[in-house]
Design an enzyme around this catalytic site. Structure first.
Site, PDB file in Angstrom:
ATOM      1  N   LEU A 138     105.150  30.783 -33.402  1.00 57.90           N
ATOM      2  CA  LEU A 138     104.487  30.236 -34.579  1.00 57.90           C
ATOM      3  C   LEU A 138     105.563  29.714 -35.511  1.00 57.90           C
ATOM      4  O   LEU A 138     106.645  30.313 -35.617  1.00 57.90           O
ATOM      5  CB  LEU A 138     103.660  31.312 -35.305  1.00 57.90           C
ATOM      6  CG  LEU A 138     102.427  31.879 -34.587  1.00 57.90           C
ATOM      7  CD1 LEU A 138     101.807  33.004 -35.419  1.00 57.90           C
ATOM      8  CD2 LEU A 138     101.391  30.795 -34.318  1.00 57.90           C
ATOM      9  N   ASP A 139     105.289  28.603 -36.183  1.00 64.84           N
ATOM     10  CA  ASP A 139     106.244  28.088 -37.164  1.00 64.84           C
ATOM     11  C   ASP A 139     106.557  29.168 -38.198  1.00 64.84           C
ATOM     12  O   ASP A 139     105.736  30.056 -38.451  1.00 64.84           O
ATOM     13  CB  ASP A 139     105.668  26.873 -37.891  1.00 64.84           C
ATOM     14  CG  ASP A 139     105.532  25.654 -36.987  1.00 64.84           C
ATOM     15  OD1 ASP A 139     106.122  25.663 -35.891  1.00 64.84           O
ATOM     16  OD2 ASP A 139     104.836  24.708 -37.392  1.00 64.84           O
ATOM     17  N   GLN A 140     107.716  29.059 -38.811  1.00 64.38           N
ATOM     18  CA  GLN A 140     108.134  30.046 -39.806  1.00 64.38           C
ATOM     19  C   GLN A 140     107.080  30.236 -40.893  1.00 64.38           C
ATOM     20  O   GLN A 140     106.776  31.354 -41.293  1.00 64.38           O
ATOM     21  CB  GLN A 140     109.459  29.612 -40.449  1.00 64.38           C
ATOM     22  CG  GLN A 140     109.962  30.584 -41.515  1.00 64.38           C
ATOM     23  CD  GLN A 140     111.297  30.163 -42.097  1.00 64.38           C
ATOM     24  OE1 GLN A 140     111.890  29.169 -41.674  1.00 64.38           O
ATOM     25  NE2 GLN A 140     111.790  30.915 -43.064  1.00 64.38           N
TER      26      GLN A 140
END
Length: 338
Positions: A138-140
């Site tokens: 997942l993106d940050q």
């Protein structure tokens, strides 16, 4: 003496009577060639009726096949007491609710403070020995459900499900504007922006990408919406890029904003810029993950509730105008996925 994880077992049926053990391992347990090459060299890696054997032996109906993997640890990841929420855990899988702002795995320049550091500390505190193996990313700044395998067999099997498209990943996003039509699919190849390589764009020469969407609610005459999304591919920044491409960038997304091609007037742009300050990251949450458990052979669903910052944003949008439900979700999902 090596320490092993609990064995993966299989009872040979009448159909497999006379098969090579290697065939049972590959066809019934779906052990990959890479993993098989590794475990067959260990003392208890492959057992038949409690005895170590060569994988070239023939099996009989009723035989018990056992596969064991040696315990591993992520020696290169520094344990840190970083809190996270466990949604589900057994001896094979760990499912967590990742907070926004935390990176999943150490990268160049981010060796500490990641989810991996927290998970390694958590396992060590419990006396477990596992290597950190995230099945997806997942993106940050994206929150939500994240699956972590505790051994290479489980990682392999769920990864193969993702490649086959049988893993359902669903997201909730709060976006500017309102998609037209209210439900459907965005088919748009994605690749790097040649002018800004850290960004992605929809381009005819990109990699195939498809996102299904359903509008759940609309506020202030459609100037903002809540959207449910399902990924049919897993490109970097896919949801953010696709929603921007149809004129509905995620609220709070500093990287992907309204494109000039959509010709938004100055007043609308001013409203969008104001709303972007209402949340400190893009309003995107991985709310649900569904796949078949590699050991239990059961379809399982894991869910994470909307995080406080997105719930607060939704409430603030709601105060502008009463939301309007578009259509019933079951009907929308059925039609959108055709």
């Amino acid at each position: 003496m090596s320490l092993y994880y609990a064995p993966i077992t299989y009872r040979v049926t009448e159909v497999e009577d006379g098969w090579l053990l290697k065939t049972v391992l590959q066809k019934r347990l779906q052990v990959s060639r890479k993993l098989l090459s590794k475990i067959k060299l260990t003392e208890q890696g492959v057992m038949l009726n409690g005895e170590r054997v060569y994988i070239s032996v023939k099996v009989s109906a009723g035989d018990l096949v056992e596969v064991r993997m040696e315990q591993e640890e992520s020696d290169d990841i520094l344990p840190e007491d970083i809190p996270f929420t466990v949604l589900y855990e057994d001896e094979h899988l760990l499912i967590v609710n990742k907070d926004a702002g935390i990176i999943v795995h150490p990268t160049h320049g981010h060796y500490t403070g990641t989810l991996a550091n927290g998970v390694v500390h958590y396992w060590q505190k419990k006396g477990g020995k596992f290597r950190f193996r995230p099945i997806h990313r997942l993106d940050q700044e994206t929150s939500g459900v994240l699956a972590i395998a505790k051994n290479p067999y489980v990682h392999q099997h769920v990864s193969e499900q993702m490649i086959a498209g049988t893993v359902d990943k669903r997201y909730i996003a709060l976006v500017h504007g309102s998609p037209v039509p209210e439900y459907g699919a965005v088919d748009g190849p994605i690749d790097r922006d040649p002018e800004e390589p850290h960004r992605r764009i929809v381009t005819p020469d990109g990699y195939a990408a498809r996102t299904l969407y359903t509008t759940l609610s609309r506020w202030a005459n459609g100037s903002a919406s809540a959207v449910s999304l399902k990924l049919e591919s897993g490109r970097t920044h896919q949801i953010r890029v696709h929603m921007t491409s149809i004129g509905c960038p995620l609220i709070g997304d500093r990287m992907y904003k309204t494109l000039p091609v959509h010709k938004v007037d100055e007043q609308t742009m001013a409203i969008r810029e104001e709303r972007d300050t209402w949340i400190e990251r893009q309003a995107l949450h991985a709310c649900e993950l569904e796949f078949e458990h590699p050991i239990l052979r059961e379809r399982m669903t894991f869910q994470a509730p909307l995080p406080p910052d997105m719930a607060a944003l939704e409430k603030r949008l709601h105060t502008e105008a009463a939301p309007r439900e578009t259509v019933q979700n079951a009907e929308v999902n059925t039609q959108a996925e055709k």
